[in-house]
Design an enzyme around this catalytic site. Structure first.
Site, mmCIF file in Angstrom:
data_model
loop_
_atom_site.group_PDB
_atom_site.id
_atom_site.type_symbol
_atom_site.label_atom_id
_atom_site.label_comp_id
_atom_site.label_asym_id
_atom_site.label_seq_id
_atom_site.Cartn_x
_atom_site.Cartn_y
_atom_site.Cartn_z
ATOM 1 N N GLU A 166 0.889 -1.183 0.280
ATOM 2 C CA GLU A 166 -0.063 0.121 -0.121
ATOM 3 C C GLU A 166 0.800 1.243 0.124
ATOM 4 O O GLU A 166 0.794 2.049 0.957
ATOM 5 C CB GLU A 166 -0.837 0.050 1.209
ATOM 6 N N GLU A 363 -5.178 -8.871 1.170
ATOM 7 C CA GLU A 363 -5.529 -8.730 2.383
ATOM 8 C C GLU A 363 -7.061 -8.475 2.280
ATOM 9 O O GLU A 363 -7.476 -7.674 1.261
ATOM 10 C CB GLU A 363 -5.289 -7.100 2.874
#
Length: 463
Positions: A166, A363
């Site tokens: 991220e 995720e």
């Protein structure tokens, strides 16, 4: 009863990160990162003033935890290396860290769990942050050296690597908000951080290729679909720009090897382009990823901007506004909308616009506070809400795969309740409950369910 069976060799497991799980112990040789420093300086910012000092003690309990992973039938697990643990001063190897990571990787392989190793998960070493961190172009060479060191040490066994988790988050939370250090709001600095992150990722991929150790290298992006409020041109444009800033600014250079022209034009219009690094376009084009990790939690609901652009205080939100879907379902603890179809939409977009690159769900999870409310007489948390959350996402993922999405796995966030930045342990995500006082791990109902899913490579559900 509908049966959802996933492709052969599908990855089932969970994700974590070094800072959120490892903890520190005397004599471990770990250097300070931005989270260690920030907690030391301003502990009141952290929920219940709990910092990363102990976390879930993975540094000492990795053998036990990997065995627990195996009881849930994991065939894979993704975590990160700690840059400041491995190279406390940027050059000198910490042999204690080398021993720990070798033992961790070897234990996973011994237990039949494939290690997926990520290089950077929000934990900039403090000695680098003091010199500007991602704002300083010198970080590109520093990251390349760190990556090369990791490949040489562990690449004989680790066959799936990722450069960043991220990368938008340190940009958004540290330079457009005040939730990550250095907690400033400055769009020009944010753009520079994003740019240097992408060049660092490409440099790491270049180093990976030069080492010729085999395997694959990718990047993990939190892809958040932007849904316009209506078919009106202004709402559509707002959603387009939100996607441009928050998805394509990292997705396009990582997979396609270049930045979107519209993004460059917009940044140039508002004098936000960073100082160019010589050879950047060649570097990006030659070093695209082999696969994607996709973190998905929630959608963005977008409408046209409600305010004129303030040239002196520009952020991405200057170009659009958010709205709330009146029919939304919410996770009230995290404040996030639950929209399972978003995962399908991401999958279809990767198939259509990004060469149907191999990818996996790196995720997906549901954070809930005060889960002890749901504990039964045997001490097991009856988290049916989490099971429902995963099942509904997996149904949409299954449909996407049936329609040609090139998805090879699903990782939950996370294995054991972990420390989470400023939120510490406010919201719990794990398949195992962590007792902060005793460090005891207790499986939740969702962990028992996931164990069956992984074992049977799917599940049945009465639809």
């Amino acid at each position: 009863m509908t049966h959802y069976t996933f492709p052969d060799h599908f990855l089932w497991g969970a994700a974590a990160s070094a800072t959120q799980t490892e903890g520190t112990v005397p004599g471990d040789g770990k250097g300070e990162n931005i989270w260690d420093y920030w907690f030391k300086e301003k502990p009141h910012l952290f929920y219940q003033q709990i910092g990363p000092g102990k976390a879930s003690d993975f540094y000492q309990q990795y053998e036990t935890d990997i065995t627990l992973m195996k009881t849930l039938n994991f065939n894979s697990f993704r975590t990160s290396l700690s840059w400041s643990r491995l190279l406390p001063n940027g050059k000198t190897l910490n042999q204690e860290a080398v021993t720990f990571y070798n033992n961790m990787i070897n234990e996973m392989i011994k237990q039949g769990i494939e290690p997926i190793i990520n290089l950077f998960h929000f934990d900039m070493p403090m000695y680098l942050q003091d010199n500007g961190g991602w704002e300083n172009p010198d970080i590109i060479e520093a990251f390349r050296y760190y990556a090369q060191t990791a490949f040489q040490l562990f690449g004989d066994r680790v066959k799936r690597w990722t450069t960043f988790n991220e990368p938008i988050v340190p940009v958004e939370m540290g330079y457009l908000n005040t939730y990550h250090y250095p907690a400033v709001i400055d769009m020009k600095r944010a753009v520079t951080v994003a740019y240097h992150s992408m060049l660092s990722s490409a440099k790491a991929i270049e180093a990976f290729k030069l080492e010729k150790i085999g395997g694959e290298i990718g990047i993990i992006l939190n892809l958040t679909p932007s849904y316009p409020r209506s078919d009106d041109k202004e709402d559509q444009q707002g959603a387009y720009l939100a996607d441009l800033f928050y998805n394509r600014s990292f997705l396009d250079p990582s997979v396609l090897g270049y930045y979107p022209g519209d993004l460059l034009t917009l940044l140039d219009t508002y004098h936000l382009l960073p100082e160019r690094i010589t050879g950047d376009t060649t570097l990006l084009k030659a070093n695209t990823v082999d696969f994607l990790g996709v973190n998905y939690y929630q959608p963005r609901r977008i409408k046209q901007s409600e305010a004129p652009i303030d040239d002196k205080n520009i952020t991405p939100e200057s170009f659009f506004s958010y709205y709330q879907d009146p029919n939304r379902r919410m996770n009230p603890y995290r404040g996030w909308e639950i929209y399972e179809r978003g995962l399908y939409d991401i999958a279809m977009r990767i198939k259509a616009d990004y060469q149907n690159i191999p990818w996996y769900v790196s995720e997906n999870g549901m954070g809930v506070s005060d889960e002890e409310r749901f504990m039964d007489k045997d001490g097991v948390i009856q988290d049916d809400y989490r099971i429902d959350f995963y099942q509904e996402h997996l149904k949409w993922l299954h449909l996407a795969i049936e329609e040609g999405a090139n998805c090879f796995g699903f990782h939950a966030w996370t294995f054991i309740d972990n420390w989470s930045w400023l939120n510490a342990y406010k919201n719990r995500y794990g398949f195992y409950r962590l007792d902060l006082d005793t460090q005891e791990r207790t499986v939740k109902k969702s962990g028992q369910w996931f164990s069956q899913v992984a074992q049977s490579n799917g599940f049945s559900h009465d639809d």
